[in-house]
Motif scaffolding. Sequence first.
Motif, PDB file in Angstrom:
ATOM      1  N   ARG A  56       0.799  -1.254   0.148  1.00 50.40           N
ATOM      2  CA  ARG A  56      -0.044  -0.015  -0.014  1.00 50.40           C
ATOM      3  C   ARG A  56       0.917   1.383   0.069  1.00 50.40           C
ATOM      4  NH1 ARG A  56      -5.125  -0.114  -0.071  1.00 50.40           N
ATOM      5  NH2 ARG A  56      -5.056   2.077   0.426  1.00 50.40           N
ATOM      6  N   HIS A  57       1.920   1.347   0.942  1.00 46.21           N
ATOM      7  CA  HIS A  57       2.632   2.375   1.016  1.00 46.21           C
ATOM      8  C   HIS A  57       4.024   2.252   0.265  1.00 46.21           C
ATOM      9  CE1 HIS A  57       0.002   2.519   4.619  1.00 46.21           C
ATOM     10  NE2 HIS A  57      -0.052   3.757   4.162  1.00 46.21           N
ATOM     11  N   ASP A 214       2.270  19.412   7.164  1.00 39.76           N
ATOM     12  CA  ASP A 214       2.959  18.793   6.119  1.00 39.76           C
ATOM     13  C   ASP A 214       1.976  18.260   5.083  1.00 39.76           C
ATOM     14  OD1 ASP A 214       3.212  15.390   6.832  1.00 39.76           O
ATOM     15  OD2 ASP A 214       4.567  16.471   5.291  1.00 39.76           O
ATOM     16  N   ASP A 217      -1.021  14.287   1.853  1.00 45.57           N
ATOM     17  CA  ASP A 217      -1.853  13.683   1.028  1.00 45.57           C
ATOM     18  C   ASP A 217      -2.398  14.653  -0.148  1.00 45.57           C
ATOM     19  OD1 ASP A 217      -2.154  11.365   2.721  1.00 45.57           O
ATOM     20  OD2 ASP A 217      -3.581  12.349   4.035  1.00 45.57           O
ATOM     21  N   HIS A 225      -7.716  20.841   5.996  1.00 46.94           N
ATOM     22  CA  HIS A 225      -7.441  20.568   7.564  1.00 46.94           C
ATOM     23  C   HIS A 225      -7.121  21.871   8.114  1.00 46.94           C
ATOM     24  CE1 HIS A 225      -7.754  16.360   6.843  1.00 46.94           C
ATOM     25  NE2 HIS A 225      -6.631  16.411   6.171  1.00 46.94           N
ATOM     26  N   HIS A 314      -6.898  11.939   0.352  1.00 43.13           N
ATOM     27  CA  HIS A 314      -6.853  10.691   0.467  1.00 43.13           C
ATOM     28  C   HIS A 314      -7.743  10.144   1.846  1.00 43.13           C
ATOM     29  CE1 HIS A 314      -5.774   6.654  -0.716  1.00 43.13           C
ATOM     30  NE2 HIS A 314      -5.031   6.541   0.258  1.00 43.13           N
ATOM     31  N   ASP A 315      -8.543   9.192   1.498  1.00 39.97           N
ATOM     32  CA  ASP A 315      -9.130   8.497   2.733  1.00 39.97           C
ATOM     33  C   ASP A 315      -8.576   7.055   2.549  1.00 39.97           C
ATOM     34  OD1 ASP A 315     -11.278   6.873   4.062  1.00 39.97           O
ATOM     35  OD2 ASP A 315     -12.147   8.514   4.450  1.00 39.97           O
ATOM     36  N   HIS A 316      -8.077   6.453   3.718  1.00 38.04           N
ATOM     37  CA  HIS A 316      -7.484   5.264   3.568  1.00 38.04           C
ATOM     38  C   HIS A 316      -8.345   3.961   3.551  1.00 38.04           C
ATOM     39  CE1 HIS A 316      -3.273   6.551   4.098  1.00 38.04           C
ATOM     40  NE2 HIS A 316      -3.682   7.388   4.710  1.00 38.04           N
ATOM     41  N   PHE A 317      -9.646   4.399   3.778  1.00 39.53           N
ATOM     42  CA  PHE A 317     -10.259   3.275   3.876  1.00 39.53           C
ATOM     43  C   PHE A 317     -11.579   3.062   2.648  1.00 39.53           C
ATOM     44  CE2 PHE A 317      -8.517   2.822   7.983  1.00 39.53           C
ATOM     45  CZ  PHE A 317      -8.318   1.256   8.040  1.00 39.53           C
ATOM     46  N   ARG A 318     -11.418   4.309   1.929  1.00 38.42           N
ATOM     47  CA  ARG A 318     -12.542   4.312   0.784  1.00 38.42           C
ATOM     48  C   ARG A 318     -11.713   4.257  -0.453  1.00 38.42           C
ATOM     49  NH1 ARG A 318     -16.802   8.599   3.801  1.00 38.42           N
ATOM     50  NH2 ARG A 318     -18.146   6.904   4.310  1.00 38.42           N
TER      51      ARG A 318
ATOM     52  N   LEU B   5     -15.004  -0.529   8.529  1.00 40.28           N
ATOM     53  CA  LEU B   5     -14.241   0.686   8.593  1.00 40.28           C
ATOM     54  C   LEU B   5     -14.295   1.232   6.974  1.00 40.28           C
ATOM     55  CD1 LEU B   5     -10.703  -0.019   9.919  1.00 40.28           C
ATOM     56  CD2 LEU B   5     -12.894   0.408  10.775  1.00 40.28           C
ATOM     57  N   ALA B   6     -14.608   0.583   5.996  1.00 42.80           N
ATOM     58  CA  ALA B   6     -14.824   0.924   4.646  1.00 42.80           C
ATOM     59  C   ALA B   6     -16.268   2.081   4.713  1.00 42.80           C
ATOM     60  CB  ALA B   6     -14.979  -0.071   3.696  1.00 42.80           C
ATOM     61  N   GLU B  10     -11.946   6.650   6.870  1.00 40.15           N
ATOM     62  CA  GLU B  10     -10.786   6.804   7.876  1.00 40.15           C
ATOM     63  C   GLU B  10     -11.130   8.110   8.656  1.00 40.15           C
ATOM     64  OE1 GLU B  10      -7.270   8.429   5.598  1.00 40.15           O
ATOM     65  OE2 GLU B  10      -6.185   8.590   7.480  1.00 40.15           O
ATOM     66  N   PHE B  11     -11.570   9.475   8.136  1.00 40.98           N
ATOM     67  CA  PHE B  11     -11.962  10.522   8.949  1.00 40.98           C
ATOM     68  C   PHE B  11     -13.072  10.430   9.966  1.00 40.98           C
ATOM     69  CE2 PHE B  11      -9.449  11.854   5.300  1.00 40.98           C
ATOM     70  CZ  PHE B  11      -8.375  12.242   5.922  1.00 40.98           C
ATOM     71  N   ASP B  34      -0.435  17.678  13.272  1.00 40.71           N
ATOM     72  CA  ASP B  34       0.685  16.689  12.617  1.00 40.71           C
ATOM     73  C   ASP B  34       1.293  16.023  13.836  1.00 40.71           C
ATOM     74  OD1 ASP B  34       0.859  17.411   9.723  1.00 40.71           O
ATOM     75  OD2 ASP B  34       1.030  19.560  10.619  1.00 40.71           O
ATOM     76  N   PRO B  98     -10.282  -3.056   5.425  1.00 43.66           N
ATOM     77  CA  PRO B  98     -11.409  -2.340   5.210  1.00 43.66           C
ATOM     78  C   PRO B  98     -12.724  -2.903   5.801  1.00 43.66           C
ATOM     79  CG  PRO B  98     -10.489  -2.887   3.030  1.00 43.66           C
ATOM     80  CD  PRO B  98      -9.580  -3.186   4.114  1.00 43.66           C
ATOM     81  N   ARG B 130      -4.913   1.290   6.044  1.00 50.75           N
ATOM     82  CA  ARG B 130      -5.244   0.032   5.549  1.00 50.75           C
ATOM     83  C   ARG B 130      -4.066  -0.971   5.614  1.00 50.75           C
ATOM     84  NH1 ARG B 130      -9.512   0.015   0.322  1.00 50.75           N
ATOM     85  NH2 ARG B 130      -9.508  -2.039  -0.077  1.00 50.75           N
TER      86      ARG B 130
END
Lengths: 318, 318
Positions: A56-57, A214, A217, A225, A314-318, B5-6, B10-11, B34, B98, B130
Amino acid sequence: MSRTLADLGEFGLIRLLQDRLPNGKDVLLGPGDDAAIVHAIDGRVVATTDMLVEGRHFRRDWSEAYDIGRKAAAQNLADVAAMGARPTALLVALAAPPDLEVDWALGLADGLRDECERTDASVAGGDLVRGPSIVISVTALGSLDGRPPVTRAGAKAGDVIAVCGRLGWSAAGLAVLGRGFRSPRVVVEAHRRPEPPYDAGPEAATLGATAMIDVSDGLVGDLGHIAKASDVVLDLDTKSLEIAEPLQAVAAAIGVDPLEFVLTGGEDHALAATFPSEVNLPERWRVIGRVAAPTEEQLQGVTINGEKSETAGHDHFR
Amino acid sequence: MSRTLADLGEFGLIRLLQDRLPNGKDVLLGPGDDAAIVHAIDGRVVATTDMLVEGRHFRRDWSEAYDIGRKAAAQNLADVAAMGARPTALLVALAAPPDLEVDWALGLADGLRDECERTDASVAGGDLVRGPSIVISVTALGSLDGRPPVTRAGAKAGDVIAVCGRLGWSAAGLAVLGRGFRSPRVVVEAHRRPEPPYDAGPEAATLGATAMIDVSDGLVGDLGHIAKASDVVLDLDTKSLEIAEPLQAVAAAIGVDPLEFVLTGGEDHALAATFPSEVNLPERWRVIGRVAAPTEEQLQGVTINGEKSETAGHDHFR
């Protein structure tokens, strides 16, 4: 055949890692005890954590272990800088399969160490566990050296928005790699190894930055934010966003608008901050927009050339 | 059907988590920026990190999310206590698939929070990513409040070895679960939810402890780290090790020596320390042996009733 973690064992690997990870000036007690001890000279410590999951990363076929180490350190050290603080130490936890080559783990450690050295921090401790795939969790500590922190919540109408560091380079590199290419080399390198301007964080704090983040995303998402935390509108002026030649080349080759890289590309870890308009900014801080008060038509958020933006982070779970 | 979670994103999840994680007294800036900012009142911060991987460190069919949260917090907070420090804050990174239920993540957060509350610490920040399986990485911070740290390296010949907290209970619980049973309940509970005596860490430091460690991998293995770091021999007197009735019952039922649980069982997170022999120890610190100088016949290491021990600690890759 290369040695694996199973061949060497946990304690053997820890010894090799410790040999490669010298303690920096802020580390009072380094790896090898129940915990590390790190200077926090003004009685406060800045602390942040980020986790990187293989697939993923990062991908082992796209990046060397060394570059993954650089990147894992960079994204955490940049979060410390974005508070206006100076990084002092990292703690690193690694889950890895037993058939991982020892050289990979050592390369990761070298990358972590070298990125730390860009900012006088060092790896002060860690954990090593067995897992089905590689997961790297980094915690960065830092010192405000007596300054107040620069949070996301202080931007005021009338402030200017300024950015220090690259925008969109990593995203352009990722787009190139994702299509099976390896050039332009300069954007691929930027993706593999971001170069956050760490010292610009404390510099911005000293200059009187009212808010800072920073850019991990994407510029619009991350400025969102600040807008939300500060209850303001951040208006970007796209004419002031330079689009470097390599980004234009990549965009032309793959048929996209290069501005997309700049507005939505993450992982370069530039610093974006707001400053009172009278502040005389050093050259590396480019003014890219202005802060306005929210109105009934335009609630808190980011606008682009005065127009509402639909670009989200970016949403990590969508 | 339960939300995943999906579904929430995330937010959305971060907002729910923040609502459950109040900031403690040492947290100057909590989650949402941060980085967090935590008190480090004497100009030093104690910091340690541990990673838990699903299937290796916990099983979702054996433990509730809440208990996994308690345990993940406990093992890190105990490392802080083992330096003679008082825990102040946790940072928690979570990788999760997810399709994980939101309730599981909230249960984990509740467990982390409640274990922190046993010691006045709190969750000050984190990361949520994720991943193919659940990985939890916890960093604990702590304060020495002006005291010198108690490392592994200060044990001296003539010192007594003392322990505070349970030994072998978690291992007995694991043995029971591994055979498909759920009782004796008291050892199963001990496995699911260790109760490290956090305040015994600063207490030992104040009493003049010369070395200390958190018993996470087994008494003999962990005392071996003190022996090595201090270049001494640690001799355990097994007559002084009480074997509680539930451990005797489990050992009899599965046909093992209950002393094995006490000598090699990990994860109870008792504190083991060495003290000058003249120190008047509070009742909860039980003397279990003595420190001797290494000789030609017996180099640094752990002996049991004067005999060389072959019992090693746990190696995660072998």
